[in-house]
Design an enzyme around this catalytic site. Structure first.
Site, PDB file in Angstrom:
ATOM      1  N   GLY A  77      84.418 -17.902  86.423  1.00 64.07           N
ATOM      2  CA  GLY A  77      83.082 -18.363  86.069  1.00 64.07           C
ATOM      3  C   GLY A  77      82.813 -18.324  84.574  1.00 64.07           C
ATOM      4  N   ASP A 118      82.407 -15.831  82.628  1.00 62.36           N
ATOM      5  CA  ASP A 118      83.228 -14.793  81.987  1.00 62.36           C
ATOM      6  C   ASP A 118      84.538 -15.403  81.475  1.00 62.36           C
ATOM      7  OD1 ASP A 118      84.106 -12.313  81.203  1.00 62.36           O
ATOM      8  OD2 ASP A 118      84.393 -11.507  83.223  1.00 62.36           O
ATOM      9  N   ILE A 138      77.419 -22.462  78.029  1.00 65.48           N
ATOM     10  CA  ILE A 138      76.878 -21.411  77.160  1.00 65.48           C
ATOM     11  C   ILE A 138      77.818 -21.087  75.993  1.00 65.48           C
ATOM     12  CG2 ILE A 138      77.773 -19.364  78.382  1.00 65.48           C
ATOM     13  CD1 ILE A 138      74.854 -18.217  78.031  1.00 65.48           C
TER      14      ILE A 138
END
Ligand code: ADP
Length: 175
Positions: free
Chosen positions: A32, A34, A11
Site C-alpha cells: 500500500g 507504505d 501522497i
C-alpha cells in the site's frame, strides 16, 4: 475551511513539509502507501527506520504512536510513520487508536516547525478500517486540532476518487 485540503492523488508526490505514512509496527516497509513511500523516498528512509527500531523501539512501533524520519528523495522534507489499528483486532479501542495516529502525527509536525502536512487514509487499506468511520475520526481530529493551530494546513490525500467521495460525503454535514 481552506486549512483542510481534500484531494485525490499519490501522497509521495505531495510538495509539503511532511507526509504521513500508514506504516506497520516493523517500520520495515510493506504494501500500500507504505511501499509507495519507501519506493519513492529511497533507502535513506529505511535506514532511518532501522535506526529508530534499534534505538527506540526494538519490539516495533506500537499502534497509535508516530515517529519521524527524513523524506529521503521525496519532495516532502520528512515522513512521519504511524501505525494504524487493524480493524478486526482493535475492539473497543479502534476509534481512540486511529485518532491517536492523527494527533501524534500532528504534534510531531508542530515540533518540526512544519506548516503543512499530508495524510493518507490511515488503516483503510490492508488494515480494513471502514472508510466512513475512519473519515469521521480523521476529519474531527484534524478539525479540532486546527482550532488551536490556525497557521497550519492539512491535506487528506486519497488514492482514488471513490475514496475521496466517501470521505466528502461522510464529513459533509460536519463542515
Ligand atoms: P493500512 O495498512 O493502514 O490499511 P494501506 O496502505 O493498505 O494502509 O492503505 C491506506 C490507504 O492508503 C488506502 O485507502 C489506500 O487506498 C491508500 N493509498 C495507497 N497508496 C497510496 C498512495 N500512493 N497515496 C495515497 N494513498 C495511498
Amino acid at each position: 475551511m481552506d486549512k483542510i485540503i481534500i484531494k485525490t492523488g499519490d501522497i509521495t508526490k505531495e510538495n509539503v513539509c511532511v507526509i504521513v505514512n500508514a506504516a506497520n509496527s516493523s517500520l520495515m516497509g510493506g504494501g500500500g502507501v507504505d511501499g509507495a513511500i519507501h519506493r519513492a523516498g529511497g533507502a535513506q528512509i529505511l535506514e532511518a527506520c532501522r535506526k529508530i527500531r534499534k534505538e527506540q523501539y526494538p519490539d516495533g512501533l506500537p499502534t497509535g504512536e508516530a515517529v519521524v524520519t527524513t523524506g529521503g528523495s521525496l519532495p516532502a522534507k520528512y515522513v512521519i510513520h504511524t501505525v494504524g489499528p487493524v480493524y478486526h483486532q482493535c475492539g473497543d479501542n479502534c476509534a481512540l487508536l486511529l485518532a491517536s495516529c492523527y494527533i501524534n502525527a500532528l504534534k510531531i509536525a508542530v515540533e518540526l516547525g512544519c506548516k503543512d502536512i499530508a495524510f493518507p487514509a490511515i488503516s483503510t487499506g490492508i488494515y480494513g478500517y471502514p472508510k466512513e468511520k475512519s473519515a469521521q475520526i480523521a476529519y474531527e481530529t484534524v478539525k479540532d486540532f486546527l482550532e488551536e493551530r490556525d497557521d497550519m494546513k492539512v491535506s487528506f490525500v486519497f488514492h482514488n476518487n471513490k475514496n475521496k467521495e466517501i470521505f466528502l460525503k461522510t464529513i459533509q454535514e460536519k463542515r
